[in-house]
Enzyme design. Structure first.
Site, PDB file in Angstrom:
ATOM      1  N   ASP A 184      49.951  50.352  22.492  1.00 32.58           N
ATOM      2  CA  ASP A 184      51.341  49.972  22.313  1.00 32.58           C
ATOM      3  C   ASP A 184      51.506  48.460  22.488  1.00 32.58           C
ATOM      4  O   ASP A 184      50.968  47.869  23.431  1.00 32.58           O
ATOM      5  CB  ASP A 184      52.197  50.721  23.344  1.00 32.58           C
ATOM      6  CG  ASP A 184      53.667  50.443  23.201  1.00 32.58           C
ATOM      7  OD1 ASP A 184      54.215  50.729  22.126  1.00 32.58           O
ATOM      8  OD2 ASP A 184      54.270  49.937  24.172  1.00 32.58           O
ATOM      9  N   GLU A 240      49.194  48.777  17.659  1.00 33.46           N
ATOM     10  CA  GLU A 240      50.511  48.735  17.028  1.00 33.46           C
ATOM     11  C   GLU A 240      50.849  47.265  16.763  1.00 33.46           C
ATOM     12  O   GLU A 240      51.388  46.573  17.625  1.00 33.46           O
ATOM     13  CB  GLU A 240      51.574  49.362  17.931  1.00 33.46           C
ATOM     14  CG  GLU A 240      52.963  49.345  17.297  1.00 33.46           C
ATOM     15  CD  GLU A 240      54.078  49.386  18.311  1.00 33.46           C
ATOM     16  OE1 GLU A 240      55.224  49.619  17.902  1.00 33.46           O
ATOM     17  OE2 GLU A 240      53.825  49.172  19.505  1.00 33.46           O
ATOM     18  N   ASP A 259      59.185  55.150  15.213  1.00 35.29           N
ATOM     19  CA  ASP A 259      59.949  53.912  15.324  1.00 35.29           C
ATOM     20  C   ASP A 259      60.750  53.579  14.065  1.00 35.29           C
ATOM     21  O   ASP A 259      61.388  52.524  14.015  1.00 35.29           O
ATOM     22  CB  ASP A 259      59.007  52.734  15.621  1.00 35.29           C
ATOM     23  CG  ASP A 259      58.494  52.758  17.049  1.00 35.29           C
ATOM     24  OD1 ASP A 259      59.272  53.129  17.951  1.00 35.29           O
ATOM     25  OD2 ASP A 259      57.316  52.418  17.275  1.00 35.29           O
TER      26      ASP A 259
END
Length: 508
Positions: A229, A259, A342
Site C-alpha cells: 500500500d 500500489e 479505490d
C-alpha cells in the site's frame, strides 16, 4: 524461518541485486488474479473466534457505508474457492486482513494477528491450505507506510506522552498530541494529514527491522506475496530494496507488487517490485474502449484520469510508450486491472454499456501481465465511487449470467494460449477506432482486432504487415459483441468489423 541480516549483509545483498538480471516470479506470468475485499465478499458458515461471534453488523444487502461492517470473513472466501477455481482464477489478492478498527483494515492495530471478525489466524491458515491444494496463490495487502491510533506502539505514546519509549517510531512534532479532536493541531505526522494514520519513521532502525520481520513472517507462514500500500510514500533509502531481498530469501517466487498510480519506473528496475497495480494501462484502455460514454461524475481524485476519449492511433501510442518503460520481465508480471476498491466499477463508469466493458476486458486479458478481476465484476456488480464500489458480492439469483460466461471464456482464452502469457506484443494496424495487434510466442500467434466505435469499419492488412504466403487464419477463437470477418484480396487481408466488436484469431 525468517532470515535476519545485519547491515553489512544487507548492503551485500543490495549490491548483488543491482548487478544481476531482472527476474520475476514465473507463476505470476500465467496467473489470473481475483481481488477480494473480505468484509464484503462472503460470510462463512464456520464461526470466527468467540469474541467476534455476535457483532452488530449492517444488513448484508443494505448499501455499504464508510464505517459499517458487513461481516464477511475468510471462512467465506474458503467456501467460494471451488467457484473461483471453476471460473479459472489462479491467484487471490486480499485487501488488508490484519486486526483493525475499520472495515477496509488499512488502519492496522496488529500486524501479527488476522482480524477476529475475519476468523483470526486460524482462518488464514485454513485459507492458505485450501487454496494451495487447488494450486491457487494468495497475496496479502501490506500497509507498511503507516499504522493506526490503535497500533500498540503509537497507543503507548497517546497514553504516556513524552515518557513513551516509542517516540522515535513516529514523527512527533509537538505536545500535546490530539489524535481525535480536529479543532486542535495533531502534532504528529499522519499519512496525507489523516490523524487516524500515524506515519512510521522509516529511518529509525527499529521501525525498519520491525516491518521487515512482518514481511518475512507471513511469507514464512505460506503467503505467496505482498501487495504494498502507498509504497511511494516510504522515503527511507534502500527500504524496498532490502524488503525485496529479505522476502525473496525466504521464497524467491514471492510476488511483490506496489500500489503506484503514477509512472512506476523508479520502482520497476528489478531491485524493488515485480510489478505494480497497472493504472497506467487502465487509463488509456478505458479511454479507448469506453470513450465518451465515460461518466466522469463517478471519478475522484487527480491520480486516475481515464479520459479524454482516445482514437486507436492515440491508444496505440500510449500502449507503446508504456511497454517501452520497463524491462520485459517486469511487463509480464504487472498487475493489470480495470477497476479496484479505490475506483468506481467499470460498468458504472460506462453507464451500464456492457459492449464497451467487454472490449476493455478483451484488451486486458490479451495484454502482457497478469489480469486482475475485482470481486463481483464477473457477475455484473455495479458500483459508484467508494464506498459504493465495495458492495457485497451478490446472491446467485442476482448474477448477470451472460457476463459471468463472458469472463469465463476470456479467462479460458488466457490459460489456453501461451502467447497471451509470455508472448511479444506488436501493434500491426490502427484506423479510426479500429485497433489490431498480435501476441506471438514461438510458433503460436494470436491476432486481436477491436473496433470501439459506433460504426462498421474496414481495415486492410497489407503484405508488408502480414506475410500472406505463410499464414492461414482460422475462425475466431474468441469474439465479443459482434462479427469480425476476414477476407483475402489482392491488397492483403480485409478486416470488416461490426460496431463495438472485438475478436481474436489464431494465425497458423
Amino acid at each position: 524461518m525468517p532470515h535476519h541480516y545485519d547491515r553489512v549483509n544487507i548492503n551485500k545483498l543490495l549490491t548483488r541485486t543491482r548487478i544481476t538480471m531482472v527476474t520475476t516470479p514465473d507463476w505470476v506470468k500465467k496467473a489470473v488474479f481475483y481481488q477480494i475485499f473480505p468484509d464484503r465478499f462472503a460470510i462463512g458458515q464456520q464461526q470466527a473466534i468467540a469474541v467476534a461471534q455476535q457483532p452488530k453488523l449492517e444488513p448484508w444487502e443494505a448499501p455499504p457505508t464508510v464505517q459499517g461492517y458487513k461481516g464477511g470473513n475468510l471462512w467465506g472466501v474458503i467456501e467460494h474457492l471451488d467457484y473461483l477455481q471453476d471460473s479459472g482464477i489462479t491467484a487471490l489478492y486480499l485487501t488488508p486482513i490484519f486486526q483493525s478498527a475499520c472495515n477496509h483494515r488499512y488502519h492496522t492495530h496488529d500486524y501479527y494477528q488476522v482480524d477476529p471478525l475475519l476468523g483470526g489466524n486460524e482462518a488464514l491458515q485454513a485459507l492458505l491450505t485450501q487454496a494451495h491444494r487447488r494450486e491457487m496463490k494468495v497475496v496479502l495487502d501490506g500497509v507498511f507506510n503507516h499504522a493506526s491510533r490503535g497500533f500498540y506502539f503509537f497507543n503507548d505514546i497517546l497514553e504516556n506522552g513524552p515518557h513513551s519509549p516509542w517516540l522515535d517510531w513516529f514523527h512527533i512534532e509537538d505536545w500535546p498530541l490530539s489524535a481525535y479532536d480536529g479543532s486542535l493541531p495533531a502534532n504528529y505526522r499522519g499519512w496525507v494529514d489523516l490523524r487516524a494514520l500515524p506515519q512510521f519513521n522509516h529511518d529509525h532502525p527499529d521501525v525498519r527491522e520491525y516491518l521487515m520481520r512482518v514481511g518475512e513472517y507471513w511469507i514464512a507462514q505460506g503467503i505467496d506475496g505482498w501487495r504494498l500500500d502507498v509504497p511511494d510514500c516510504v522515503k527511507a533509502e534502500g527500504f524496498w530494496q532490502e524488503f525485496r531481498c529479505r522476502v525473496k530469501a525466504i521464497n524467491p517466487e514471492a510476488y511483490i507488487v506496489g500500489e503506484i498510480w503514477c509512472d512506476a519506473s523508479p520502482w520497476l528496475a528489478g531491485d524493488q517490485f515485480d510489478g505494480v497495480m497497472n493504472y497506467r494501462f487502465t487509463e488509456p484502455t478505458v479511454a479507448f474502449a469506453i470513450g465518451d460514454r465515460l461518466q466522469k461524475e463517478h471519478l475522484r481524485g487527480e491520480e486516475y484520469r481515464p479520459y479524454p476519449a482516445l482514437t486507436a492511433e492515440a491508444y496505440g501510442e500510449r500502449i507503446s510508450q508504456l511497454l517501452q518503460q520497463h524491462p520485459w520481465e517486469i511487463q509480464l508480471t504487472q498487475l493489470n486491472l480495470l477497476n479496484s476498491h479505490d475506483t468506481a466499477r467499470l460498468l458504472t463508469l460506462a453507464n451500464g454499456d456492457r459492449p464497451s466493458v467487454n472490449l476493455a476486458l478483451l484488451l486486458m486479458f490479451t495484454f502482457p501481465g497478469a489480469p486482475c478481476v475485482y470481486y463481483g465484476d464477473e457477475v455484473g456488480l455495479p458500483g459508484e465511487a467508494d464506498p459504493d464500489c465495495r458492495r457485497v458480492f451478490p446472491a446467485k439469483t442476482d448474477w448477470d449470467l451472460d457476463c459471468w460466461e463472458f469472463y469465463r471464456q476470456l479467462i479460458a482464452l488466457r490459460h489456453r494460449y501461451q502467447c497471451l502469457q509470455l508472448g511479444d506484443y506488436k501493434i500491426i494496424a490502427t484506423a479510426g477506432m479500429g485497433y489490431v495487434f498480435q501476441r506471438q510466442y514461438g510458433d503460436e500467434t494470436l491476432m486481436v482486432a477491436v473496433n470501439s466505435g459506433d460504426n462498421i469499419i474496414e481495415i486492410i492488412l497489407s503484405p508488408d504487415i502480414i506475410n500472406l504466403d505463410k499464414i492461414d487464419i482460422a475462425e475466431p477463437v474468441f469474439s465479443a459483441n459482434g462479427e469480425t470477418v476476414i477476407d483475402r484480396n489482392t491488397a492483403g487481408l480485409l478486416l470488416t468489423m461490426a460496431p463495438q466488436s472485438g475478436a481474436a484469431f489464431a494465425i497458423i
